[in-house]
Design an enzyme around this catalytic site. Structure first.
Site, PDB file in Angstrom:
ATOM      1  N   ASN A 219     -10.288  -0.433  -0.082  1.00 10.64           N
ATOM      2  CA  ASN A 219      -8.829  -0.359  -0.068  1.00 10.64           C
ATOM      3  C   ASN A 219      -8.299  -0.985  -1.359  1.00 10.64           C
ATOM      4  OD1 ASN A 219      -6.065  -0.767   0.328  1.00 10.64           O
ATOM      5  ND2 ASN A 219      -6.286  -1.318   2.482  1.00 10.64           N
TER       6      ASN A 219
ATOM      7  N   HIS B 175      -3.430   7.099   1.820  1.00 12.37           N
ATOM      8  CA  HIS B 175      -3.859   5.772   1.378  1.00 12.37           C
ATOM      9  C   HIS B 175      -5.214   5.453   1.995  1.00 12.37           C
ATOM     10  CE1 HIS B 175      -4.253   1.560   0.790  1.00 12.37           C
ATOM     11  NE2 HIS B 175      -3.937   1.240   2.017  1.00 12.37           N
TER      12      HIS B 175
ATOM     13  N   CYS C 146       0.802  -1.220   0.000  1.00  9.52           N
ATOM     14  CA  CYS C 146       0.000   0.000   0.000  1.00  9.52           C
ATOM     15  C   CYS C 146       0.836   1.271   0.000  1.00  9.52           C
ATOM     16  CB  CYS C 146      -0.948   0.001   1.194  1.00  9.52           C
ATOM     17  SG  CYS C 146      -2.105  -1.391   1.189  1.00  9.52           S
TER      18      CYS C 146
END
Length: 375
Positions: A332, A302, A162
Site C-alpha cells: 500500500n 487504490h 489514500c
C-alpha cells in the site's frame, strides 16, 4: 451546473457463502455510537456525481525506491510470511532510504513523466501534489518539487491520504477545464514506511513507498471523467489515523513512547467500509455515465488489500482480468498507488483512446474519490 445526487441501485449480491456477500452483509447494527461511520450496504448511500471532460492525460511516470523488502525478510522479526499473503496478497514492498523524502520520490516520477510527454518543466503551469507524508509541515512538498524542477508553476499539496491522488487529479482537471492552465502536473507520493510501527504486526507489513505522476492537458469533449464522485465521512476519523504530531496532539516524549506518531487502524471496520464504498461508488458513476461493467476496459483501485479489491469486483460482476493489481510487489503506497498502477498499464499498452477505466481511491478521512475516465 448542479451535480446530480445518484443513489446506488440494489446489487445482485453473490451467493451467501461467497466472501463478497459476507463482507457486504456485515453492516453496522442499530444503536452503534453516532461517532462511528455506518458500514454501507448495497444501495444505501447517495453519491453526488458530476462530469468533467475536455481533459486528457498526456503522459504518466512512476518511481519506487530500489530496496525490496520481502515477506521472508520480515519473518526473523516475528512476521508470518504466509499469513501476510493470505490476508493481504502482498509479497513484497519497497522501502526508501533514510535520506529520501516524499519530494525525492515525486521528482523521480515527474522526470519520467515529462520525458514521455516530451514536455519541459518550464511549460508546467500548476503542480498539485497528494501526500500524507510531506517533507516538512512547511513549505509544501509541491513547492519542494517545483524547486527541483526549476519551473515557475504554482504549487500546492492535497491531503486526503489514500484518496489523495483522485482529489488532486480532479483539482488539476478543473484548472484545465476552465482554461486557467494548459499543463498541470498531478503527483501522488508517499513514504509510508515512516508512518508504521514495527511492533504492530497488523499494519507494519502492509505499506511501501512510491510515487506516480501524470501530466494533464486539454482534450476532446469525449475525454476525461464521464462521471466522478468525491466524498468523505468524517465520523470515521478514528478508524484510520495518526493521532500524534499535529496541533491537536503535539508530540511529547510520552506520546512518542506510546507510538502516537504511527498509523493506528481498526482493520476490520475499515475493510467492511472499503468494500461497501467501492461497490456503491462504482455503481453510482457507472450508472451516471450510462455505462455497464461490460463497457469497462480496466479497473484501477487504490492498492490497499487484495481481498478488498477481489470482494468488490466479485460483487460488481467485474471480470478479474480487468482488475489491475500491483500491490503484491509494492504494498500500500497510499497516494502513490493509483499512478503507479496506471503507469504500468500504459507501459504495457493496455489502454487506448476511447477506453473506459475506473479510478478509485479510498482511505483515511474517511474519504474517497471514484470516477469513470474515458481515455
Amino acid at each position: 451546473m448542479d451535480s446530480p445526487v445518484i443513489s446506488a441501485p440494489e446489487l445482485n449480491v453473490p451467493a451467501a457463502d461467497s466472501a463478497a456477500s459476507r463482507h457486504l452483509n456485515d453492516v453496522a447494527k442499530p444503536g452503534q455510537p453516532t461517532a462511528a461511520p455506518v458500514a454501507r450496504g448495497s444501495g444505501s448511500v447517495e453519491h453526488r456525481v458530476a462530469r468533467l471532460t475536455g481533459v486528457q492525460v498526456l503522459a504518466c511516470g512512476a518511481y519506487a525506491p530500489p530496496q525490496i523488502v520481502t515477506n521472508e525478510d520480515l519473518a526473523p522479526h516475528g512476521y508470518d510470511a504466509n499469513w501476510i499473503v493470505q490476508r493481504t496478497g502482498i509479497l513484497e514492498r519497497r522501502r526508501a532510504g533514510d535520506e529520501v523524502a516524499a519530494s525525492d520520490l515525486a521528482y523521480e516520477a515527474t522526470v519520467r513523466c515529462l520525458a514521455k510527454a516530451a514536455v519541459p518543466s518550464s511549460e508546467i503551469d500548476l503542480i498539485v501534489l497528494a501526500t500524507m507524508t510531506p517533507d516538512s509541515p512547511i513549505p509544501s512538498t509541491a513547492c519542494q518539487l517545483q524547486r527541483r524542477l526549476g519551473c515557475r508553476a504554482a504549487a500546492m499539496d492535497v491531503g486526503s491520504a489514500c484518496a489523495g491522488f483522485i482529489y488532486a487529479l480532479v483539482t488539476g482537471m478543473q484548472f484545465i477545464k476552465t482554461g486557467t492552465a494548459r499543463r498541470v502536473l498531478v503527483v501522488g507520493t508517499d513514504v509510508m514506511t515512516r508512518t508504521i510501527n514495527p511492533a504492530d504486526k497488523k499494519t507494519f507489513p502492509l505499506f511501501g513507498d512510491g510515487a506516480g505522476a501524470v501530466l494533464l492537458g486539454p482534450g476532446s469533449d469525449e475525454q476525461g471523467f464521464v462521471a466522478y464522485s468525491l466524498g468523505a465521512d468524517g465520523r470515521g476519523t478514528e478508524l484510520l489515523s495518526i493521532p500524534g504530531g499535529g496541533s491537536r496532539e503535539p508530540l511529547t516524549p510520552v506520546s512518542l513512547a506510546a507510538g502516537r506518531q504511527f498509523i493506528q487502524m481498526d482493520g476490520r471496520a475499515v475493510f467492511k467500509w472499503a468494500v461497501n464504498l467501492l461497490v456503491d461508488s462504482i455503481r453510482a458513476v457507472i450508472q451516471a455515465g450510462s455505462l455497464t461493467t461490460s463497457d469497462l476496459s480496466l479497473v484501477i483501485l487504490h492498492q490497499a488489500n487484495r481481498r478488498i479489491l477481489d470482494a468488490a469486483a466479485d460483487a460488481l460482476g467485474i471480470a478479474r482480468e480487468k482488475l489491475v493489481i500491483n500491490l503484491d510487489r509494492y504494498g500500500n503506497t497510499s497516494a502513490g498507488s493509483i499512478p503507479l498502477a496506471l503507469d504500468e498499464v500504459l507501459a504495457a499498452g493496455r489502454l487506448k483512446r476511447g477506453d473506459h477505466v475506473i479510478l478509485s481511491g479510498f482511505g483515511a478521512g474517511l474519504s474517497w474519490g471514484t470516477g469513470v475516465f474515458r481515455w
